[in-house]
Design an enzyme around this catalytic site. Structure first.
Site, PDB file in Angstrom:
ATOM      1  N   LYS A 198       0.856  -1.202   0.000  1.00 53.84           N
ATOM      2  CA  LYS A 198       0.000   0.000   0.000  1.00 53.84           C
ATOM      3  C   LYS A 198       0.885   1.242   0.000  1.00 53.84           C
ATOM      4  CE  LYS A 198      -1.842   2.459   3.462  1.00 53.84           C
ATOM      5  NZ  LYS A 198      -1.895   3.800   2.887  1.00 53.84           N
ATOM      6  N   THR A 216       2.239   6.247  14.010  1.00 50.56           N
ATOM      7  CA  THR A 216       1.557   5.180  13.270  1.00 50.56           C
ATOM      8  C   THR A 216       2.231   3.841  13.528  1.00 50.56           C
ATOM      9  OG1 THR A 216       1.057   6.816  11.563  1.00 50.56           O
ATOM     10  CG2 THR A 216       0.626   4.536  11.014  1.00 50.56           C
ATOM     11  N   GLU A 244      10.270   0.936  10.312  1.00 51.61           N
ATOM     12  CA  GLU A 244      11.276   1.965   9.995  1.00 51.61           C
ATOM     13  C   GLU A 244      10.600   3.306  10.252  1.00 51.61           C
ATOM     14  OE1 GLU A 244      14.307   1.503   9.231  1.00 51.61           O
ATOM     15  OE2 GLU A 244      14.486  -0.475   8.319  1.00 51.61           O
ATOM     16  N   CYS A 284      13.866  10.625   6.554  1.00 52.12           N
ATOM     17  CA  CYS A 284      13.893  10.114   7.932  1.00 52.12           C
ATOM     18  C   CYS A 284      15.255  10.351   8.553  1.00 52.12           C
ATOM     19  CB  CYS A 284      13.542   8.628   7.948  1.00 52.12           C
ATOM     20  SG  CYS A 284      14.590   7.628   6.885  1.00 52.12           S
ATOM     21  N   GLU A 326      10.623  15.877  15.463  1.00 56.41           N
ATOM     22  CA  GLU A 326      11.068  15.658  14.086  1.00 56.41           C
ATOM     23  C   GLU A 326      10.357  16.658  13.186  1.00 56.41           C
ATOM     24  OE1 GLU A 326       9.556  12.253  11.871  1.00 56.41           O
ATOM     25  OE2 GLU A 326      11.511  11.999  10.941  1.00 56.41           O
TER      26      GLU A 326
HETATM   27  P1  NAD Z   1       2.565   8.056   8.367  1.00 55.51           P
HETATM   28  O1  NAD Z   1       2.892   7.216   9.553  1.00 55.51           O
HETATM   29  O2  NAD Z   1       1.575   9.130   8.512  1.00 55.51           O
HETATM   30  O3  NAD Z   1       2.025   7.147   7.164  1.00 55.51           O
HETATM   31  C1  NAD Z   1       2.785   6.078   6.635  1.00 55.51           C
HETATM   32  C2  NAD Z   1       1.855   5.060   6.004  1.00 55.51           C
HETATM   33  O4  NAD Z   1       1.056   4.472   7.031  1.00 55.51           O
HETATM   34  C3  NAD Z   1       0.880   5.630   4.985  1.00 55.51           C
HETATM   35  O5  NAD Z   1       0.791   4.721   3.906  1.00 55.51           O
HETATM   36  C4  NAD Z   1      -0.426   5.685   5.756  1.00 55.51           C
HETATM   37  O6  NAD Z   1      -1.583   5.612   4.949  1.00 55.51           O
HETATM   38  C5  NAD Z   1      -0.311   4.446   6.622  1.00 55.51           C
HETATM   39  N1  NAD Z   1      -1.139   4.444   7.837  1.00 55.51           N
HETATM   40  C6  NAD Z   1      -1.672   5.490   8.490  1.00 55.51           C
HETATM   41  N2  NAD Z   1      -2.371   5.071   9.591  1.00 55.51           N
HETATM   42  C7  NAD Z   1      -2.224   3.727   9.631  1.00 55.51           C
HETATM   43  C8  NAD Z   1      -2.664   2.727  10.529  1.00 55.51           C
HETATM   44  N3  NAD Z   1      -3.393   3.012  11.617  1.00 55.51           N
HETATM   45  N4  NAD Z   1      -2.317   1.447  10.287  1.00 55.51           N
HETATM   46  C9  NAD Z   1      -1.551   1.136   9.221  1.00 55.51           C
HETATM   47  N5  NAD Z   1      -1.106   2.046   8.315  1.00 55.51           N
HETATM   48  C10 NAD Z   1      -1.440   3.320   8.523  1.00 55.51           C
HETATM   49  O7  NAD Z   1       3.961   8.605   7.855  1.00 55.51           O
HETATM   50  P2  NAD Z   1       4.237   9.633   6.661  1.00 55.51           P
HETATM   51  O8  NAD Z   1       3.850  11.000   7.131  1.00 55.51           O
HETATM   52  O9  NAD Z   1       3.691   9.082   5.397  1.00 55.51           O
HETATM   53  O10 NAD Z   1       5.833   9.548   6.533  1.00 55.51           O
HETATM   54  C11 NAD Z   1       6.713  10.385   7.209  1.00 55.51           C
HETATM   55  C12 NAD Z   1       7.340   9.644   8.363  1.00 55.51           C
HETATM   56  O11 NAD Z   1       7.986   8.471   7.905  1.00 55.51           O
HETATM   57  C13 NAD Z   1       8.418  10.463   9.049  1.00 55.51           C
HETATM   58  O12 NAD Z   1       8.299  10.323  10.458  1.00 55.51           O
HETATM   59  C14 NAD Z   1       9.706   9.814   8.563  1.00 55.51           C
HETATM   60  O13 NAD Z   1      10.812   9.988   9.414  1.00 55.51           O
HETATM   61  C15 NAD Z   1       9.289   8.386   8.458  1.00 55.51           C
HETATM   62  N6  NAD Z   1      10.179   7.642   7.568  1.00 55.51           N
HETATM   63  C16 NAD Z   1      11.021   6.702   8.100  1.00 55.51           C
HETATM   64  C17 NAD Z   1      11.927   6.032   7.278  1.00 55.51           C
HETATM   65  C18 NAD Z   1      12.888   5.005   7.829  1.00 55.51           C
HETATM   66  O14 NAD Z   1      13.447   4.233   7.051  1.00 55.51           O
HETATM   67  N7  NAD Z   1      13.113   4.947   9.137  1.00 55.51           N
HETATM   68  C19 NAD Z   1      11.948   6.312   5.910  1.00 55.51           C
HETATM   69  C20 NAD Z   1      11.076   7.265   5.409  1.00 55.51           C
HETATM   70  C21 NAD Z   1      10.184   7.924   6.245  1.00 55.51           C
END
Ligand code: NAD
Length: 483
Positions: free
Chosen positions: A181, A236, A254, A288, A386
């Site tokens: 997804k 999340t 991650e 990230c 962050e």
């Molecule tokens: P997010 O947590 O809002 O969303 C990520 C994904 O989770 C989306 O596809 C979203 O639809 C889905 N989601 C939302 N609620 C959910 C639930 N209850 N259950 C399952 N899935 C759900 O994150 P974002 O805003 O899309 O991304 C930014 C964040 O991601 C930042 O904190 C960044 O640091 C982190 N990130 C981490 C890495 C890493 O490798 N550590 C890499 C890239 C981004």
């Protein structure tokens, strides 16, 4: 033509913007709008998977699993290489779509697509043999690694294609089938990759379903998904872990970071300034493992800032399709408001000094100037949280031990870095920084053959490298007496 009519024309009636389920491109009858962050307006409709469509995707993945799991690494590698080649060949064609939905400059969109292909090949080149633990008078003990079954992958919006394709390569190469997804903010280029895969992979091996947060939640609770590989925010991630407990799914998380970088007084300041500018502002700071806090030795503060400000103030902010744009808009309205709030709070604090940037661009789109702020305390939200945007706080220190303690005083633990000409000293500092990766004289390199992930609330497990990809396998011990 009204905006609604324009959107209707962009509705995916011709196989564009379709889920990939069981080898078929399917649009269903529910859609959501995808916004171009450079304008703030919707420019396309994306199919929105229902629970029924998710069930179909999971069932297809389950049916495809036995044959795919039995296919062997060599053939799976060939097919992943072929998909990677198709993505690389389509990079120029797909980049404008990625720029429209994400905002990043066109050249960076091309780079993301070609790097996705490169990383897929790196991951599918790892050797993952079974192992002989011992064969002696006590007996023969082997470690065998099996695929898990059906993996559910959930991706964020900052590198929509790359982060999704890492999961595709890791899950499929190890013999699992996949339901992936993408983020609802950036689903379209990932779905376009589905079109490239549709006639290549056996039906059901790779399923792509687009949808909102509910779809992610359904996946994490689904009884027939064996593992969730999640990349996204800490908040999340915690929900994912809690939801996965009901079925005891394997989970890799991650999550976010608040990476500190320490510039010691013996650092090469040109190198440090260039590295900090690149890591802190590439992709509009939405990485990230971007540098999100700079700690610089008081004695070299002014020299570093002069070089850093020169580099950051030269960055050109604009629409991603303009040829000389270095930095596009913030990817979405929610994130834009968040970064704006951090910025406004920081500017209003006593002692705060904006060294470059500091303004939100008026008019359409979610643009914020690349900003460097000095004079903040550790309690400022811009320092503690962050920010995930192009606003970087610079703080000073007089003792390295104090800087290490401040860098570690956070619930995050994704990455960190140290800049010094003294290798032994830098390695000693690195050993004291509580982060999953510590870079010396660089920051933020992502290599598929190197395990990556976070300590503390930045993650759960690792991805990439042999160690990370093993998390897509189930370990089995086979033991017999000595012969
Ligand atoms: P997010 O947590 O809002 O969303 C990520 C994904 O989770 C989306 O596809 C979203 O639809 C889905 N989601 C939302 N609620 C959910 C639930 N209850 N259950 C399952 N899935 C759900 O994150 P974002 O805003 O899309 O991304 C930014 C964040 O991601 C930042 O904190 C960044 O640091 C982190 N990130 C981490 C890495 C890493 O490798 N550590 C890499 C890239 C981004």
């Amino acid at each position: 033509m009204s905006e609604t009519d324009a959107l209707a024309r962009l509705a995916p009636s011709d196989g564009a913007n379709a889920h990939l389920i069981d080898g078929q491109l399917i649009t269903g009858n529910r859609f959501f709008e995808v916004v171009n962050p450079a304008t703030g307006r919707a420019f396309a409709l994306c199919p929105d998977a229902s629970q029924f469509e998710l069930d179909k995707a999971v069932a297809a993945a389950r049916r495809a699993f036995p044959a795919w799991g039995a296919l062997g690494f060599a053939r799976r590698r060939e097919l992943i290489f072929e998909l990677a080649d198709r993505i690389a060949a389509a990079a120029d064609e797909l980049a404008p779509l990625l720029t429209s939905e994400h905002g990043k400059p066109l050249e960076q969109a091309k780079l993301e697509l070609s790097l996705s292909a490169h990383h897929m090949k790196q991951l599918a080149s790892l050797e993952l043999p079974d192992e002989l633990l011992r064969d002696d008078a006590r007996g023969r003990v082997e470690l065998r690694y099996h695929p898990l079954g059906v993996v559910g992958a959930i991706a964020p919006w900052n590198f929509p294609v790359a982060l999704a394709m890492h999961k595709v390569a890791q899950a499929l190469y190890t013999g699992n089938t996949l339901v992936l997804k993408p983020s609802p903010f950036t689903p379209l280029t990932t779905l376009a990759v589905g079109r490239l895969a549709a006639d290549l992979l056996p039906p059901g091996v790779l399923n792509l379903v687009a949808g909102g947060n509910d779809l992610g939640a359904w996946m994490t609770a689904h009884e027939d998904i064996d593992k969730i590989s999640f990349t996204g925010s800490v908040a999340t991630g915690k929900r994912v872990l809690a939801a996965a407990a009901g079925t005891l799914k394997r989970v890799t998380l991650e999550l976010g970071g608040n990476d500190a970088t320490l510039v010691l007084e013996d650092a090469d300041l040109d190198l440090a300034a260039a590295g900090i500018a690149r890591s802190g502002f590439f992709n509009c700071g939405q990485i990230c493992m971007a540098i999100k806090r700079v700690y610089v030795a008081e004695s070299v503060r002014d020299d570093l800032l002069e070089k850093l400000v020169a580099k950051v103030s030269a960055l050109k902010v604009g629409v991603g399709t303009e040829p000389d744009t270095d930095m596009g808009p913030i990817q979405n309205a929610v994130q834009f408001e968040k970064v704006k709030a951090y910025l406004e709070d920081a500017i209003g604090r006593p002692g705060a000094e904006v060294l470059t940037g500091g303004r939100v661009r008026g008019g359409e789109g979610y643009f914020i100037e690349p900003t460097i702020i000095a004079g903040l305390g550790e309690d400022a939200p811009l320092v503690r949280e962050e920010q995930f945007g192009p606003v970087l706080p610079v703080l000073t220190f007089t003792s390295v031990d104090e800087a290490i303690a401040r860098a570690n005083d956070t619930r995050f633990g994704l990455g960190a870095s140290v800049w010094s000409r003294d290798e032994a000293r830098a390695r000693a500092v690195a050993g004291q920084l509580m982060a999953g990766t510590v870079w010396i004289n660089r920051h933020g390199l992502n290599e598929s053959d190197v395990p990556f992930g976070g300590m503390k609330e930045s993650g759960y497990g690792r991805e990439h490298g042999v160690l990370g990809i093993r998390a897509y396998q189930e370990l089995q011990v086979v033991s017999r007496p000595s012969s």
